[in-house]
Design a protein around this motif. Structure first.
Motif, PDB file in Angstrom:
ATOM      1  N   LEU A  73     -10.911  -6.921 -23.376  1.00 31.19           N
ATOM      2  CA  LEU A  73     -10.227  -7.783 -24.734  1.00 31.19           C
ATOM      3  C   LEU A  73      -8.758  -7.610 -24.455  1.00 31.19           C
ATOM      4  N   ILE A  74      -8.122  -6.531 -23.532  1.00 33.79           N
ATOM      5  CA  ILE A  74      -6.800  -6.711 -23.015  1.00 33.79           C
ATOM      6  C   ILE A  74      -6.593  -7.843 -22.157  1.00 33.79           C
ATOM      7  N   GLY A  75      -7.479  -7.705 -21.270  1.00 32.71           N
ATOM      8  CA  GLY A  75      -7.405  -9.025 -20.349  1.00 32.71           C
ATOM      9  C   GLY A  75      -7.666 -10.252 -20.947  1.00 32.71           C
ATOM     10  N   SER A  76      -8.109 -10.471 -22.187  1.00 33.77           N
ATOM     11  CA  SER A  76      -8.500 -11.602 -22.628  1.00 33.77           C
ATOM     12  C   SER A  76      -7.088 -12.419 -23.335  1.00 33.77           C
ATOM     13  N   ILE A  77      -5.999 -11.641 -23.448  1.00 36.16           N
ATOM     14  CA  ILE A  77      -4.890 -12.161 -23.772  1.00 36.16           C
ATOM     15  C   ILE A  77      -4.219 -13.082 -23.006  1.00 36.16           C
ATOM     16  N   SER A  78      -4.066 -14.307 -23.344  1.00 38.34           N
ATOM     17  CA  SER A  78      -3.766 -15.294 -22.456  1.00 38.34           C
ATOM     18  C   SER A  78      -2.095 -15.601 -22.662  1.00 38.34           C
ATOM     19  N   PHE A  79      -1.169 -14.949 -21.841  1.00 38.02           N
ATOM     20  CA  PHE A  79       0.237 -14.902 -22.036  1.00 38.02           C
ATOM     21  C   PHE A  79       0.560 -16.381 -21.765  1.00 38.02           C
ATOM     22  N   ALA A  80       0.011 -17.166 -20.916  1.00 39.87           N
ATOM     23  CA  ALA A  80       0.286 -18.455 -20.695  1.00 39.87           C
ATOM     24  C   ALA A  80       0.437 -19.406 -21.777  1.00 39.87           C
ATOM     25  N   VAL A  81      -0.750 -19.287 -22.601  1.00 43.23           N
ATOM     26  CA  VAL A  81      -1.017 -20.190 -23.970  1.00 43.23           C
ATOM     27  C   VAL A  81      -0.045 -19.474 -25.072  1.00 43.23           C
ATOM     28  N   ILE A  82       0.198 -18.151 -25.032  1.00 42.58           N
ATOM     29  CA  ILE A  82       1.036 -17.588 -26.099  1.00 42.58           C
ATOM     30  C   ILE A  82       2.455 -17.766 -26.016  1.00 42.58           C
ATOM     31  N   VAL A  83       2.818 -17.635 -24.731  1.00 41.25           N
ATOM     32  CA  VAL A  83       4.524 -17.873 -24.414  1.00 41.25           C
ATOM     33  C   VAL A  83       4.594 -19.431 -24.561  1.00 41.25           C
ATOM     34  N   SER A  84       3.854 -20.054 -24.051  1.00 37.87           N
ATOM     35  CA  SER A  84       4.098 -21.826 -24.226  1.00 37.87           C
ATOM     36  C   SER A  84       4.232 -22.198 -25.743  1.00 37.87           C
ATOM     37  N   LYS A  85       3.380 -21.398 -26.521  1.00 36.16           N
ATOM     38  CA  LYS A  85       3.453 -21.853 -27.933  1.00 36.16           C
ATOM     39  C   LYS A  85       4.568 -21.450 -28.431  1.00 36.16           C
ATOM     40  N   LEU A  86       4.909 -20.258 -28.262  1.00 35.43           N
ATOM     41  CA  LEU A  86       6.202 -19.519 -28.770  1.00 35.43           C
ATOM     42  C   LEU A  86       7.442 -20.359 -28.660  1.00 35.43           C
ATOM     43  N   LEU A  87       7.409 -20.762 -27.127  1.00 35.05           N
ATOM     44  CA  LEU A  87       8.779 -21.572 -26.726  1.00 35.05           C
ATOM     45  C   LEU A  87       8.459 -22.945 -26.931  1.00 35.05           C
ATOM     46  N   GLY A  88       7.492 -23.412 -27.619  1.00 36.89           N
ATOM     47  CA  GLY A  88       7.462 -25.002 -28.020  1.00 36.89           C
ATOM     48  C   GLY A  88       7.228 -25.797 -26.834  1.00 36.89           C
ATOM     49  N   LEU A  89       6.355 -25.243 -25.892  1.00 36.94           N
ATOM     50  CA  LEU A  89       5.837 -26.039 -24.690  1.00 36.94           C
ATOM     51  C   LEU A  89       4.597 -26.630 -24.869  1.00 36.94           C
ATOM     52  N   ALA A  90       4.172 -27.588 -24.135  1.00 36.80           N
ATOM     53  CA  ALA A  90       2.810 -27.933 -24.126  1.00 36.80           C
ATOM     54  C   ALA A  90       1.839 -26.946 -23.650  1.00 36.80           C
ATOM     55  N   ASP A  91       0.790 -26.861 -24.358  1.00 34.92           N
ATOM     56  CA  ASP A  91      -0.224 -25.925 -23.833  1.00 34.92           C
ATOM     57  C   ASP A  91      -0.492 -26.097 -22.304  1.00 34.92           C
ATOM     58  N   PRO A  92      -0.573 -25.138 -21.500  1.00 37.27           N
ATOM     59  CA  PRO A  92      -0.805 -25.116 -19.831  1.00 37.27           C
ATOM     60  C   PRO A  92      -2.172 -25.592 -19.739  1.00 37.27           C
ATOM     61  N   ARG A  93      -3.028 -25.654 -20.557  1.00 36.42           N
ATOM     62  CA  ARG A  93      -4.365 -26.060 -20.289  1.00 36.42           C
ATOM     63  C   ARG A  93      -4.566 -27.677 -20.317  1.00 36.42           C
ATOM     64  N   SER A  94      -3.399 -28.390 -20.581  1.00 39.94           N
ATOM     65  CA  SER A  94      -3.320 -29.688 -20.952  1.00 39.94           C
ATOM     66  C   SER A  94      -2.594 -30.437 -19.756  1.00 39.94           C
ATOM     67  N   TYR A  95      -2.032 -29.809 -19.026  1.00 39.65           N
ATOM     68  CA  TYR A  95      -1.210 -30.422 -17.917  1.00 39.65           C
ATOM     69  C   TYR A  95      -1.322 -29.801 -16.462  1.00 39.65           C
ATOM     70  N   GLY A  96      -1.038 -30.547 -15.464  1.00 37.40           N
ATOM     71  CA  GLY A  96      -0.937 -29.854 -14.152  1.00 37.40           C
ATOM     72  C   GLY A  96      -2.316 -29.344 -13.734  1.00 37.40           C
TER      73      GLY A  96
END
Length: 204
Positions: free
Chosen positions: A12-35
């Motif tokens: 469950l700890i490993g399941s925390i996706s910081f890429a998604v959470i940080v991007s959302k908090l900083l108002g960035l696009a979901d990293p799963r939607s680009y690159g």
């Protein structure tokens, strides 16, 4: 039973996706939607935000450290043996790859694997990190550096501690990391892999 609880908690700890959470908090696009659509620090960097990429890297690394250290410090009190701690190490890594909170679509595990290795033994983690840095500096490919480091991590552990359950867990992590980089391996062979510092298109 207690070992199963520690393993589940690590997943469950490993399941925390910081890429998604940080991007959302900083108002960035979901990293799963680009690159590369991979929720990891390297892809988050393509957003143009170094801050987001660094926070993602630290968060993903930290969850590996926390899960394993908790198991090492608290596990023995609850009858969790060395092999149980090895399962915890593998579980937090698997949680990052297939997070239950994010429809089982996770990252490739490089930062989390580093956190796990640092928690197992500081010198082991540093040796693996040094391998990554050397290859990344020499060839400018993050994926190639990750692949080489994944191969060397079990070798470093075996040299330091011999063969045991933890070695098997590290071998499994390395194999999964290589598997998750299958597309990168194809790109490397075809000469199409993006180099570190290059700006990938968000529409790729």
């Amino acid at each position: 039973m207690n070992t199963a609880l520690f393993v589940a908690a690590a997943y469950l700890i490993g399941s925390i996706s910081f890429a998604v959470i940080v991007s959302k908090l900083l108002g960035l696009a979901d990293p799963r939607s680009y690159g590369s659509k991979n929720p990891g620090a390297t892809n988050v960097l393509r957003s143009g935000s170094k801050k987001a990429a660094i926070l993602t890297l630290l968060g993903d690394c930290l969850k590996g450290v926390v899960a394993v250290l908790l198991a090492k410090c608290l596990g023995p009190q609850y009858g969790v043996a060395e092999n149980g701690i090895a399962l915890v190490a593998l579980a937090v890594f698997v949680g990052h790859l297939w997070p239950v909170f994010f429809r089982f679509k996770g990252g490739k595990g490089v930062a989390t694997a580093l956190g796990v290795l640092l928690a197992i033994n500081g010198w082991l983690g540093l040796a693996t990190l040094a391998t990554w840095l050397i290859i990344a500096y020499a060839f400018r490919y993050s994926s190639l550096a990750a692949l080489v480091a994944a191969v060397f991590a079990p070798f470093f552990y075996c040299l330091m501690f011999g063969t045991d359950g933890m070695l098997l867990a590290i071998v499994a992590m390395s194999a999964l990391l290589i598997y998750r980089h299958a597309k990168n391996i194809g790109n490397l062979l075809a000469g199409k892999e993006s180099r570190l510092g290059s700006k990938g298109s968000k529409k790729k």
